[in-house]
Design a protein around this motif. Structure first.
Motif, short mmCIF file in Angstrom:
data_model
loop_
_atom_site.label_atom_id
_atom_site.label_comp_id
_atom_site.label_asym_id
_atom_site.label_seq_id
_atom_site.Cartn_x
_atom_site.Cartn_y
_atom_site.Cartn_z
N PHE A 381 0.68 -0.98 0.66
CA PHE A 381 0.18 0.01 -0.07
C PHE A 381 0.81 1.26 -0.49
N GLU A 382 2.22 1.23 -0.33
CA GLU A 382 2.96 2.15 -0.28
C GLU A 382 3.29 2.47 -1.87
N CYS A 383 4.04 3.76 -2.02
CA CYS A 383 5.41 3.09 -3.10
C CYS A 383 6.92 3.40 -2.77
N GLU A 384 7.61 3.83 -3.78
CA GLU A 384 9.06 3.63 -2.93
C GLU A 384 9.46 4.58 -4.59
N SER A 393 7.23 12.44 -9.63
CA SER A 393 8.23 12.60 -8.87
C SER A 393 7.85 12.74 -7.92
N ALA A 394 8.66 12.92 -6.99
CA ALA A 394 9.50 12.93 -5.05
C ALA A 394 9.41 14.45 -5.25
N LYS A 402 -0.89 9.87 -6.46
CA LYS A 402 -1.05 10.00 -7.16
C LYS A 402 -0.61 8.52 -7.56
N CYS A 403 0.31 8.39 -7.05
CA CYS A 403 1.14 6.98 -7.28
C CYS A 403 0.19 5.60 -6.56
N VAL A 404 0.09 5.95 -5.21
CA VAL A 404 -0.57 4.68 -4.37
C VAL A 404 -2.04 4.20 -5.12
N THR A 405 -2.67 5.41 -5.88
CA THR A 405 -3.77 5.15 -6.34
C THR A 405 -3.66 5.25 -7.02
N ASN A 406 -2.95 5.09 -7.85
CA ASN A 406 -2.56 4.58 -10.06
C ASN A 406 -2.13 3.17 -9.78
N ALA A 407 -0.95 3.24 -9.02
CA ALA A 407 -0.62 1.64 -8.95
C ALA A 407 -1.62 0.72 -9.06
N TYR A 408 -1.91 0.54 -7.39
CA TYR A 408 -3.22 -0.10 -7.27
C TYR A 408 -4.25 -0.05 -7.95
#
Length: 481
Positions: A381-384, A393-394, A402-408
């Motif tokens: 439930f994270e991005c790295e 981008s960090a 966005k990364c968390v919701t879109n990746a999952y």
């Protein structure tokens, strides 16, 4: 122009963030099989992963002013921003004219000042004892050395027919505003356009547009135009994707070069931070011959082709070094003892293996595929942070969420994740009141290792992730000590 893999930063002695942070992950009542996470938990995890001060330095370097302020900049105006006034002081209009006698008319001193004004960090103020004026002057001279190679005339001084003024080659910068052989209206450099990948979803090519090289650093390809457009137009990639010619015909022709100058690329540092020494080379870089000096800026720009012993006598790096040395001598730029003008002794960044290095910081987010035994389904439930280019981008606020919701949401086997401002409180069973300040166990709630609950007058502690397991039956629960 570079193909940015935004990006990695190397800082000696700095370690990566903790492996993971605690999160309250609850079943999503609106989405069967999905989960909700409080925005505060997402923010806390992001902050933990980007706690190193370098992330703040990067973000500050890439901060921009509104275009309304930039468009009002003209030489010698009292209201010009402070970094523009510094440039006017250390690199006057006469200096500009001296180095641009062959330049295309699209490049002007006013446009140069506006490009500078867009980025407060370029020729900005240092408050820690470093000489701001000296860093500014060295930054500009470094940029012109690369301009002379990228868009210069390359005409010998004694070639009186093509160079009647007898200009040094380092005085011949900015001759080309568009890549040679290309003109507006032509389509091209559309490799990858239309593919069903994240780059095209984030930076879609416009029909009939050509993304060939334009400007002082010859910005090329749709993903570079899109990323640069986001930096110039408050996150709007479509402006330059739909109208890439602006990069040739406005102050963007020089701003694109300054953007490159300030942007770190995986695993390379930003050129500014090589010059002002904010960057500290990692042990692997030092072992690879990479340190301070103009040579490292060559490695940043085009190390794979121009650096390494096999490229020692190649025309491009030889030219860059000649131009730098001529400019540095003319403008009396001091060269420190630990600075090298060359990069033939350096391993090109593309060949430098940094996997497993503990002094590497990255600035792009990607889904974290690792297994977490104490989280639902073992998902992170994270991005790295990763050392290659992604859509997130960090250094861009909001990209982690966005990364968390879109990746999952994009993986069929992963649960969907929804971020909410606040999790709804779990219902309280009146027949099972809490014990002191320890909340009562709720069957629908997710618990992770270390969580304590009360149940039927006894306090239990979770040994790992659990949901729906009655504490009285043991398993993931044990009576608290």
């Amino acid at each position: 122009m570079f193909q940015p893999k935004l990006c990695a930063w190397l800082v000696a002695g700095l370690c990566a963030s903790p492996a993971y942070a605690a999160m309250n992950i609850q079943p999503d009542p609106q989405n069967s099989g999905g989960y909700v996470i409080a925005a505060s938990d997402i923010t806390a995890v992001e902050k933990a992963k980007t706690a190193n001060p370098m992330y703040g330095i990067w973000s500050k370097a890439l901060a921009t002013r509104p275009n309304a302020i930039v468009d009002a900049i003209v030489p010698r105006l009292a209201s010009n921003p402070d970094n523009v006034k510094r440039v006017e002081r250390v690199f006057t209009e006469s200096d500009w004219d001296f180095l641009t006698q062959m330049a295309a008319p699209e490049y002007t001193y006013e446009r140069f000042l506006r490009a500078v004004g867009k980025f407060p960090a370029f020729c900005g103020e240092y408050t820690d004892g470093r000489d701001s004026d000296a860093i500014c002057k060295k930054s500009i001279v470094t940029a012109f050395a690369h301009f002379a190679q990228e868009t210069g005339g390359h005409i010998a001084k004694n070639n009186s027919s093509d160079n009647p003024l007898g200009l040094e080659e380092w005085q011949q910068a900015l001759v080309h505003v568009r890549e040679m052989g290309w003109s507006e209206g032509q389509t091209g450099y559309t490799t990858g356009c239309g593919q069903n990948d994240w780059q095209n979803k984030k930076w879609p090519c416009a029909t009939g547009q050509g993304y060939f090289g334009r400007g002082a650093k010859q910005l090329s390809y749709h993903f570079n135009y899109g990323a640069f457009s986001e930096a110039m137009f408050a996150g709007d990639a479509s402006v330059l994707l739909n109208d890439p010619g602006r990069v040739a015909d406005s102050w963007l022709n020089l701003a694109s070069a300054i953007w490159f100058f300030l942007t770190p690329q995986a695993p390379k540092p930003a050129m500014l931070h090589v010059i002002d020494r904010t960057w500290v080379p990692s042990q692997r870089e030092i072992a690879a011959g990479i340190g301070y000096g103009f040579g490292t800026t060559i490695n940043v720009i085009n190390g794979g082709i121009e650096c390494g012993e096999q490229n020692k006598d190649k025309g491009q790096p030889v030219n860059r070094i000649r131009y730098w040395e001529g400019l540095a001598a003319h403008y009396q730029i001091p060269i420190k003892a630990d600075e090298k003008n060359t990069c033939w002794q350096q391993t090109p960044y593309g060949s430098l293996n940094l996997n497993g290095a503990t002094d590497v910081l990255y600035t792009n987010w990607d889904g974290n595929w690792k297994y977490y035994a104490d989280r639902p389904g073992g998902y992170s439930f994270e991005c790295e942070l990763v050392g290659f280019q992604t859509a997130y981008s960090a250094l861009v606020p909001g990209d982690y969420e966005k990364c968390v919701t879109n990746a999952y949401g994009s993986h069929a086997s992963w649960p969907k994740v929804r971020i909410v401002d606040k999790l709804d409180p779990a219902p309280v069973d009146p027949s099972n009141p809490p014990v002191g300040d320890i909340p009562a166990w709720v069957a629908s709630k997710v618990y992770t290792a270390g969580n304590k609950v009360s149940h039927k007058g006894i306090i239990y502690q979770a040994k790992w992730w659990t949901q729906g397991d009655d504490p009285t039956k043991g398993g993931p629960w044990a009576p608290a000590a």
